[in-house]
Design a protein around this motif. Sequence first.
Motif, PDB file in Angstrom:
ATOM      1  N   ALA A   1       0.815  -1.212   0.000  1.00 46.67           N
ATOM      2  CA  ALA A   1       0.000   0.000   0.000  1.00 46.67           C
ATOM      3  C   ALA A   1       0.849   1.263   0.000  1.00 46.67           C
ATOM      4  O   ALA A   1       0.307   2.374   0.064  1.00 46.67           O
ATOM      5  N   GLY A   2       2.170   1.113  -0.038  1.00 49.15           N
ATOM      6  CA  GLY A   2       3.053   2.262  -0.104  1.00 49.15           C
ATOM      7  C   GLY A   2       3.708   2.638   1.207  1.00 49.15           C
ATOM      8  O   GLY A   2       4.414   3.650   1.283  1.00 49.15           O
ATOM      9  N   GLY A   3       3.501   1.836   2.253  1.00 46.08           N
ATOM     10  CA  GLY A   3       4.102   2.116   3.546  1.00 46.08           C
ATOM     11  C   GLY A   3       5.385   1.346   3.762  1.00 46.08           C
ATOM     12  O   GLY A   3       5.925   0.716   2.853  1.00 46.08           O
TER      13      GLY A   3
ATOM     14  N   GLY B   1       3.587   9.054   4.062  1.00 43.73           N
ATOM     15  CA  GLY B   1       3.804  10.441   4.438  1.00 43.73           C
ATOM     16  C   GLY B   1       4.484  10.633   5.774  1.00 43.73           C
ATOM     17  O   GLY B   1       4.677  11.766   6.213  1.00 43.73           O
ATOM     18  N   TRP B   2       4.862   9.552   6.435  1.00 46.40           N
ATOM     19  CA  TRP B   2       5.455   9.654   7.765  1.00 46.40           C
ATOM     20  C   TRP B   2       6.922  10.064   7.651  1.00 46.40           C
ATOM     21  O   TRP B   2       7.715   9.402   7.013  1.00 46.40           O
ATOM     22  N   SER B   3       7.293  11.140   8.336  1.00 44.24           N
ATOM     23  CA  SER B   3       8.688  11.587   8.296  1.00 44.24           C
ATOM     24  C   SER B   3       9.457  11.180   9.541  1.00 44.24           C
ATOM     25  O   SER B   3      10.694  11.151   9.530  1.00 44.24           O
ATOM     26  N   GLY B   4       8.730  10.901  10.635  1.00 42.27           N
ATOM     27  CA  GLY B   4       9.405  10.491  11.866  1.00 42.27           C
ATOM     28  C   GLY B   4       9.913  11.636  12.693  1.00 42.27           C
ATOM     29  O   GLY B   4      10.542  11.415  13.735  1.00 42.27           O
ATOM     30  N   GLY B   5       9.701  12.865  12.259  1.00 39.70           N
ATOM     31  CA  GLY B   5      10.181  14.004  13.015  1.00 39.70           C
ATOM     32  C   GLY B   5       9.480  14.154  14.348  1.00 39.70           C
ATOM     33  O   GLY B   5       8.292  13.866  14.485  1.00 39.70           O
ATOM     34  N   LYS B   6      10.231  14.609  15.373  1.00 36.96           N
ATOM     35  CA  LYS B   6       9.643  14.774  16.692  1.00 36.96           C
ATOM     36  C   LYS B   6       8.986  16.146  16.844  1.00 36.96           C
ATOM     37  O   LYS B   6       9.228  17.061  16.077  1.00 36.96           O
ATOM     38  N   ARG B   7       8.171  16.245  17.868  1.00 41.93           N
ATOM     39  CA  ARG B   7       7.539  17.510  18.198  1.00 41.93           C
ATOM     40  C   ARG B   7       8.601  18.580  18.464  1.00 41.93           C
ATOM     41  O   ARG B   7       9.598  18.309  19.142  1.00 41.93           O
ATOM     42  N   PRO B   8       8.442  19.770  17.937  1.00 45.02           N
ATOM     43  CA  PRO B   8       9.434  20.825  18.184  1.00 45.02           C
ATOM     44  C   PRO B   8       9.537  21.135  19.663  1.00 45.02           C
ATOM     45  O   PRO B   8       8.575  21.041  20.388  1.00 45.02           O
TER      46      PRO B   8
END
Length: 271
Positions: free
Chosen positions: A228-230, A264-271
Amino acid sequence: MRTDFSTLQQVMESAALTAGRAIMAIHSAGPDVQYKPDSSPVTEADEEAERLILAALIRHFPDIPVVAEEAVAAGRVPDVSGGLFFLVDPLDGTKEFVAGRSEFTVNIALIRAGAPIAGIVLAPALSMGFVATGGRAERFKVAGEAIVERQAIGCRGRGKALTAVASRSHDTPETARFLDDHGIDACTAIGSSLKFCLVAEGLADVYPRFSRTMEWDTAAGDAVLRAAGGETRTLDGEALVYGKRNQAHDADFANPNFIAAGAGWSGGKRP
């Protein structure tokens, strides 16, 4: 070996549906629960479903080894050094099954060179499931003894609001910390490999797993997600691989912690 995905899909679907009917018959009668040495539950539904799936796979693909959960528990482990083999969890979510919930699944996956290239996740109590072959992922419905409706699915792009799915039975402090670190306020708890499938059909963005799983728990759902693209990656960013033997710090076929996520998941954390 050249993979005939059409035949493979037909065999996986037929085997899963047959196993699902057997599971539901036992579910209706009330399962007799026993416990393995690791304290995980097992029922006659697990054993009968596995028997039916193994019979179908061996009949149609006699040259492909099958690694199945209950067989491995009994000490029957085939040689998978050739790189092509099936992984089978006949009843994923046994705790949900025993508790009378509907989130248990039948799981069959084909592994090639460490990656799941095809798989089926059937939720017999929900009369639906997911299948992936040849790089295409589908959601389907079941009526009676047949699949009656199919719909192609794909992961969604990352939006402003993120949704996670997590294990109903294996919640951990690490999971809560991950959700907080990434600014995720919405999290759905659900059992079995359906967590992968919710990400695959675009209803969630990420499935973080910080407790133990085995390869047969994840392979079919992971196959659906990848088609599915993940992707499913370990905490060091490497793709989750299958066929792990002789691990220094864990049992054969045990998985490390992982993050399964949409495209679309980038894995970046909350600022």
